[in-house]
Design a protein around this motif. Structure first.
Motif, PDB file in Angstrom:
ATOM      1  N   LEU A 199       0.354  -1.387  -0.169  1.00 54.66           N
ATOM      2  CA  LEU A 199       0.201  -0.252  -0.080  1.00 54.66           C
ATOM      3  C   LEU A 199       0.714   1.306   0.311  1.00 54.66           C
ATOM      4  CD1 LEU A 199      -2.074  -0.650   2.768  1.00 54.66           C
ATOM      5  CD2 LEU A 199      -3.174  -0.905   0.724  1.00 54.66           C
ATOM      6  N   VAL A 248      -7.279  -2.130   5.924  1.00 55.57           N
ATOM      7  CA  VAL A 248      -6.309  -2.736   6.648  1.00 55.57           C
ATOM      8  C   VAL A 248      -6.668  -3.987   7.450  1.00 55.57           C
ATOM      9  CG1 VAL A 248      -4.628  -2.886   7.913  1.00 55.57           C
ATOM     10  CG2 VAL A 248      -4.755  -0.663   5.802  1.00 55.57           C
ATOM     11  N   LEU A 288      -7.571  -6.895   5.781  1.00 52.31           N
ATOM     12  CA  LEU A 288      -6.531  -7.926   4.564  1.00 52.31           C
ATOM     13  C   LEU A 288      -5.925  -8.350   5.851  1.00 52.31           C
ATOM     14  CD1 LEU A 288      -4.616  -4.764   3.151  1.00 52.31           C
ATOM     15  CD2 LEU A 288      -5.650  -7.307   1.997  1.00 52.31           C
ATOM     16  N   TYR A 335      -3.730 -11.288   4.893  1.00 55.09           N
ATOM     17  CA  TYR A 335      -2.566 -11.056   3.918  1.00 55.09           C
ATOM     18  C   TYR A 335      -1.688 -10.031   5.333  1.00 55.09           C
ATOM     19  CZ  TYR A 335      -4.540 -11.422   0.009  1.00 55.09           C
ATOM     20  OH  TYR A 335      -5.079 -11.952  -2.108  1.00 55.09           O
ATOM     21  N   PRO A 360      -0.140  -6.444   5.177  1.00 54.93           N
ATOM     22  CA  PRO A 360      -0.757  -5.870   4.388  1.00 54.93           C
ATOM     23  C   PRO A 360       1.145  -4.583   4.380  1.00 54.93           C
ATOM     24  CG  PRO A 360      -2.411  -5.390   6.350  1.00 54.93           C
ATOM     25  CD  PRO A 360      -1.391  -6.853   6.200  1.00 54.93           C
TER      26      PRO A 360
END
Length: 184
Positions: free
Chosen positions: A57, A69, A72, A77, A79
């Motif tokens: 990002l 966020v 994610l 994930y 970030p």
């Protein structure tokens, strides 16, 4: 020996910009955006190994889109919000450095981007003993990816199934893959 993983490297801004500018020709509505959890599952299914999802990002404004966020993080994930000067392509630089670091460790790589800035790093990864792929809208991938022997190319809509609705794309369809039901 540690278990081999697939590094899923996501250039989310590039995917989103291509979706908006080239596919839809407008800003995507929330329901038209990729389902990132499906991409992660696709990466897992493709090479049958655990996935380490890294989502880059641009945080140069000093603000983070916290709802995104959190989403994610809930999809497992990691970030990676990067900040830099206005003249720096912080996401591209971060991804390039990450791909260079992966070259020194085991693991497969699936890059979600159309960007040719990553060609040297992807080419380097292809010279090792790993599987390497790129995923995006095939018709908008940088032409240089086609020159990289051994690179697996996946379509984010057709192969990875990251969209809930059929996108209004006009592209060449292999007859073996043609499903008239999608157009009726």
């Amino acid at each position: 020996m540690p278990e081999t993983v697939t590094y899923l490297i996501v250039d989310g801004e590039n995917i989103d910009a291509t979706l908006g500018n080239s596919v839809l020709e407008r800003r995507p509505a929330p329901a038209e955006r990729p389902r990132w959890e499906r991409l992660r599952e696709f990466a897992h299914q493709t090479w049958q190994q655990p996935v380490k999802g890294l989502f880059f990002l641009n945080a140069s404004t000093g603000a983070l889109p916290m709802p995104f966020v959190r989403a994610l993080l809930s999809m497992d994930y990691r970030p990676i919000p990067l900040a830099g000067t206005p003249d720096q392509k912080v996401v591209d630089l971060g991804i390039q450095r990450t791909l260079e670091a992966i070259a020194h460790r085991p693991g497969n790589v699936l890059l979600a981007s159309h960007d040719g800035d990553f060609l040297p790093q992807i080419d380097q990864l292809l010279h090792g003993d790993r599987q390497v792929g790129v995923v995006g809208f095939k018709e908008f991938l940088n032409a240089g990816f086609a020159d990289l022997a051994g690179l697996q190319v996946f379509d984010i809509e057709e192969d990875a199934g990251c969209f809930t609705n059929v996108l209004p794309r006009v592209r060449i369809i292999d007859l073996d893959d043609f499903d008239p039901e999608r157009f009726l």
